[in-house]
Design a protein around this motif. Structure first.
Motif, PDB file in Angstrom:
ATOM      1  N   HIS A 188       9.677   6.413  -2.914  1.00  0.00           N
ATOM      2  CA  HIS A 188       9.163   5.245  -3.630  1.00  0.00           C
ATOM      3  C   HIS A 188      10.173   4.099  -3.599  1.00  0.00           C
ATOM      4  CE1 HIS A 188       8.685   2.780  -7.284  1.00  0.00           C
ATOM      5  NE2 HIS A 188       7.421   2.826  -6.952  1.00  0.00           N
ATOM      6  N   ALA A 245       2.095   6.937  -6.669  1.00  0.00           N
ATOM      7  CA  ALA A 245       1.151   7.983  -7.060  1.00  0.00           C
ATOM      8  C   ALA A 245       1.757   9.368  -6.819  1.00  0.00           C
ATOM      9  CB  ALA A 245      -0.158   7.830  -6.301  1.00  0.00           C
ATOM     10  N   ALA A 246       2.438   9.540  -5.699  1.00  0.00           N
ATOM     11  CA  ALA A 246       3.091  10.821  -5.408  1.00  0.00           C
ATOM     12  C   ALA A 246       4.213  11.095  -6.404  1.00  0.00           C
ATOM     13  CB  ALA A 246       3.638  10.818  -3.980  1.00  0.00           C
ATOM     14  N   ASP A 267       2.226   1.801  -3.450  1.00  0.00           N
ATOM     15  CA  ASP A 267       1.217   2.398  -4.334  1.00  0.00           C
ATOM     16  C   ASP A 267       1.064   3.889  -4.082  1.00  0.00           C
ATOM     17  OD1 ASP A 267       0.774  -0.063  -5.497  1.00  0.00           O
ATOM     18  OD2 ASP A 267      -1.016  -0.508  -4.301  1.00  0.00           O
ATOM     19  N   ALA A 268       1.037   4.281  -2.809  1.00  0.00           N
ATOM     20  CA  ALA A 268       0.909   5.704  -2.479  1.00  0.00           C
ATOM     21  C   ALA A 268       2.147   6.489  -2.911  1.00  0.00           C
ATOM     22  CB  ALA A 268       0.677   5.868  -0.980  1.00  0.00           C
ATOM     23  N   THR A 295       0.838  -1.201   0.000  1.00  0.00           N
ATOM     24  CA  THR A 295       0.000   0.000   0.000  1.00  0.00           C
ATOM     25  C   THR A 295       0.874   1.252   0.000  1.00  0.00           C
ATOM     26  OG1 THR A 295      -1.730  -1.179   1.183  1.00  0.00           O
ATOM     27  CG2 THR A 295      -1.817   1.222   1.246  1.00  0.00           C
ATOM     28  N   ARG A 296       1.945   1.205   0.773  1.00  0.00           N
ATOM     29  CA  ARG A 296       2.880   2.333   0.818  1.00  0.00           C
ATOM     30  C   ARG A 296       3.548   2.543  -0.533  1.00  0.00           C
ATOM     31  NH1 ARG A 296       7.703   1.937   4.921  1.00  0.00           N
ATOM     32  NH2 ARG A 296       9.165   2.587   3.336  1.00  0.00           N
TER      33      ARG A 296
END
Length: 165
Positions: free
Chosen positions: A118, A22-23, A18-19, A15-16
């Motif tokens: 990332h 996105a950033a 993916d976030a 999940t981290r």
């Protein structure tokens, strides 16, 4: 209990990732957009405008498998155009140039940070997925193996030292 905790940790890492991706995508898009705005504003000389516009356009339109190369080429174009502080000063002297230079400097500085966040998340997930028990019990499920985003993100010297307001 250990397996459940490990699976939950792995899920949180994914999940981290993916976030963070996105950033990173948002920062890359912002950098390309600001570059295109600056290239079409008439603030730069025609040759520099063409180089920056084409590199930014290629970065925005790149397919996922070619994105790292296109973003690296945009970084190279930015360093070529803004390698000298005199070019940044010339942009600042033109009406609207000060804001454009500040916005571009902020966008250029945020990309390496987003990429680092990332890649750190990817590195942590990879380390956990390499554990024997994670592999044996298939705790990662069907999640794809996380890949780092490798690109040349070194900012131009003339833009890297500018303060962000």
């Amino acid at each position: 209990m250990y397996l459940s905790w490990t699976a939950g940790r792995l899920d949180r890492l994914h999940t981290r990732i993916d976030a963070a991706r996105a950033a990173l995508d948002a920062q890359l898009l912002r950098r390309a957009s600001v570059t295109q705005e600056l290239a079409t504003s008439g603030v730069l000389d025609p040759a520099a405008s063409i180089v920056l516009y084409e590199a930014a356009h290629a970065a925005r339109q790149a397919e996922e498998e070619h994105r790292e190369v296109a973003e690296s080429e945009l970084s190279t174009a930015l360093r070529a155009v803004f390698g000298e502080p005199a070019q940044v000063e010339a942009v600042k002297e033109i009406p609207g140039g000060e804001e454009a230079a500040l916005e571009l400097a902020a966008a250029v500085r945020r990309v390496p940070m987003a990429r680092r966040f990332h890649n750190d998340a990817v590195r942590a997930a990879r380390a956990l997925r390499r554990h024997r028990k994670v592999r044996w019990f298939r705790l990662a499920g069907y999640a794809p193996f996380p890949l780092a985003f490798e690109m040349d993100d070194e900012p131009p010297v003339a833009l890297a030292d500018r303060p962000v307001s």
